[in-house]
Design a protein around this motif. Sequence first.
Motif, PDB file in Angstrom:
ATOM      1  N   ALA A   5     -23.268  70.139   6.969  1.00 19.66           N
ATOM      2  CA  ALA A   5     -23.054  70.304   5.535  1.00 19.66           C
ATOM      3  C   ALA A   5     -23.396  71.744   5.182  1.00 19.66           C
ATOM      4  CB  ALA A   5     -23.925  69.345   4.738  1.00 19.66           C
ATOM      5  N   HIS A   6     -22.417  72.443   4.639  1.00 22.92           N
ATOM      6  CA  HIS A   6     -22.641  73.800   4.124  1.00 22.92           C
ATOM      7  C   HIS A   6     -22.753  73.685   2.617  1.00 22.92           C
ATOM      8  CE1 HIS A   6     -22.021  75.977   7.817  1.00 22.92           C
ATOM      9  NE2 HIS A   6     -20.841  75.439   7.989  1.00 22.92           N
ATOM     10  N   HIS A   7     -23.777  74.307   2.054  1.00 19.94           N
ATOM     11  CA  HIS A   7     -24.012  74.272   0.615  1.00 19.94           C
ATOM     12  C   HIS A   7     -23.863  75.686   0.064  1.00 19.94           C
ATOM     13  CE1 HIS A   7     -25.683  70.296   1.340  1.00 19.94           C
ATOM     14  NE2 HIS A   7     -26.448  70.830   2.267  1.00 19.94           N
ATOM     15  N   PHE A   8     -23.004  75.840  -0.926  1.00 25.13           N
ATOM     16  CA  PHE A   8     -22.809  77.103  -1.631  1.00 25.13           C
ATOM     17  C   PHE A   8     -23.448  76.894  -2.999  1.00 25.13           C
ATOM     18  CE2 PHE A   8     -19.561  76.518   1.528  1.00 25.13           C
ATOM     19  CZ  PHE A   8     -19.630  77.705   2.237  1.00 25.13           C
ATOM     20  N   ILE A   9     -24.624  77.462  -3.193  1.00 25.68           N
ATOM     21  CA  ILE A   9     -25.547  77.057  -4.249  1.00 25.68           C
ATOM     22  C   ILE A   9     -25.449  77.970  -5.466  1.00 25.68           C
ATOM     23  CG2 ILE A   9     -27.982  76.618  -4.733  1.00 25.68           C
ATOM     24  CD1 ILE A   9     -28.252  76.346  -1.566  1.00 25.68           C
ATOM     25  N   GLN A  10     -25.194  77.346  -6.623  1.00 31.91           N
ATOM     26  CA  GLN A  10     -25.137  78.085  -7.888  1.00 31.91           C
ATOM     27  C   GLN A  10     -26.516  78.191  -8.549  1.00 31.91           C
ATOM     28  OE1 GLN A  10     -22.724  75.300  -7.625  1.00 31.91           O
ATOM     29  NE2 GLN A  10     -21.350  76.755  -6.659  1.00 31.91           N
ATOM     30  N   GLU A  11     -27.378  77.214  -8.321  1.00 31.51           N
ATOM     31  CA  GLU A  11     -28.708  77.184  -8.936  1.00 31.51           C
ATOM     32  C   GLU A  11     -29.775  77.055  -7.834  1.00 31.51           C
ATOM     33  OE1 GLU A  11     -29.118  74.660 -12.417  1.00 31.51           O
ATOM     34  OE2 GLU A  11     -26.942  74.390 -12.397  1.00 31.51           O
ATOM     35  N   PRO A  12     -30.056  78.150  -7.116  1.00 33.27           N
ATOM     36  CA  PRO A  12     -30.950  78.067  -5.964  1.00 33.27           C
ATOM     37  C   PRO A  12     -32.338  77.502  -6.260  1.00 33.27           C
ATOM     38  CG  PRO A  12     -29.845  80.193  -6.001  1.00 33.27           C
ATOM     39  CD  PRO A  12     -29.505  79.502  -7.277  1.00 33.27           C
ATOM     40  N   GLU A  13     -32.961  77.931  -7.345  1.00 37.94           N
ATOM     41  CA  GLU A  13     -34.321  77.462  -7.624  1.00 37.94           C
ATOM     42  C   GLU A  13     -34.345  75.952  -7.835  1.00 37.94           C
ATOM     43  OE1 GLU A  13     -36.043  79.789 -10.771  1.00 37.94           O
ATOM     44  OE2 GLU A  13     -35.670  81.655  -9.701  1.00 37.94           O
ATOM     45  N   LEU A  14     -33.407  75.443  -8.608  1.00 38.11           N
ATOM     46  CA  LEU A  14     -33.333  74.013  -8.872  1.00 38.11           C
ATOM     47  C   LEU A  14     -32.960  73.239  -7.610  1.00 38.11           C
ATOM     48  CD1 LEU A  14     -33.459  71.718 -10.927  1.00 38.11           C
ATOM     49  CD2 LEU A  14     -31.083  72.213 -11.510  1.00 38.11           C
ATOM     50  N   PHE A  15     -31.998  73.762  -6.857  1.00 41.00           N
ATOM     51  CA  PHE A  15     -31.545  73.123  -5.624  1.00 41.00           C
ATOM     52  C   PHE A  15     -32.700  72.924  -4.663  1.00 41.00           C
ATOM     53  CE2 PHE A  15     -29.934  73.153  -1.310  1.00 41.00           C
ATOM     54  CZ  PHE A  15     -28.752  72.429  -1.356  1.00 41.00           C
ATOM     55  N   VAL A  35     -32.511  71.773   8.333  1.00 38.51           N
ATOM     56  CA  VAL A  35     -32.124  72.488   7.111  1.00 38.51           C
ATOM     57  C   VAL A  35     -32.307  73.974   7.371  1.00 38.51           C
ATOM     58  CG1 VAL A  35     -32.654  72.836   4.662  1.00 38.51           C
ATOM     59  CG2 VAL A  35     -32.873  70.550   5.670  1.00 38.51           C
ATOM     60  N   TYR A  36     -31.259  74.751   7.127  1.00 40.91           N
ATOM     61  CA  TYR A  36     -31.287  76.192   7.377  1.00 40.91           C
ATOM     62  C   TYR A  36     -30.867  76.948   6.112  1.00 40.91           C
ATOM     63  CZ  TYR A  36     -31.250  74.507  12.182  1.00 40.91           C
ATOM     64  OH  TYR A  36     -31.544  73.840  13.347  1.00 40.91           O
ATOM     65  N   PRO A  37     -31.807  77.317   5.248  1.00 35.80           N
ATOM     66  CA  PRO A  37     -31.457  78.090   4.057  1.00 35.80           C
ATOM     67  C   PRO A  37     -31.254  79.570   4.405  1.00 35.80           C
ATOM     68  CG  PRO A  37     -33.801  77.599   4.061  1.00 35.80           C
ATOM     69  CD  PRO A  37     -33.209  76.928   5.274  1.00 35.80           C
ATOM     70  N   SER A  38     -30.365  80.207   3.660  1.00 37.56           N
ATOM     71  CA  SER A  38     -30.214  81.660   3.812  1.00 37.56           C
ATOM     72  C   SER A  38     -31.430  82.348   3.191  1.00 37.56           C
ATOM     73  CB  SER A  38     -28.928  82.139   3.126  1.00 37.56           C
ATOM     74  OG  SER A  38     -28.998  81.893   1.732  1.00 37.56           O
ATOM     75  N   ARG A  39     -31.635  83.584   3.548  1.00 38.54           N
ATOM     76  CA  ARG A  39     -32.794  84.331   3.041  1.00 38.54           C
ATOM     77  C   ARG A  39     -32.807  84.366   1.508  1.00 38.54           C
ATOM     78  NH1 ARG A  39     -36.508  87.224   5.471  1.00 38.54           N
ATOM     79  NH2 ARG A  39     -35.357  87.403   7.397  1.00 38.54           N
TER      80      ARG A  39
END
Length: 93
Positions: A5-15, A35-39
């Motif tokens: 699952a790739h997530h393209f996140i609009q609200e990083p803090e909330l996500f 889980v691998y978040p980008s920097r």
Amino acid sequence: MFVIAHHFIQEPELFWASAPEIIAAIPPHIKLHSVYPSRDLKTGTCVWEAPSAGEVQNLVDSMLGKMSRNVCYEVNEEAAIGLPQKTLEEAAS
């Protein structure tokens, strides 16, 4: 099967703040392995184990769809390198 699952996140803090609640709500027939978040926390990649990519897509869209655009696909296990050990098949046997 394994699903990415790739997530393209609009609200990083909330996500990312909602991650513990979402993880607690995962049904028992689906497992989140990694889980691998980008920097910058604006994208993320997760490794799931589930009966189908569609189930993971429906799950992440229902829980995260307001905060991110999610793309899920089945892993080609014969060509993959470094997959985790399967756990759901073992539990079903």
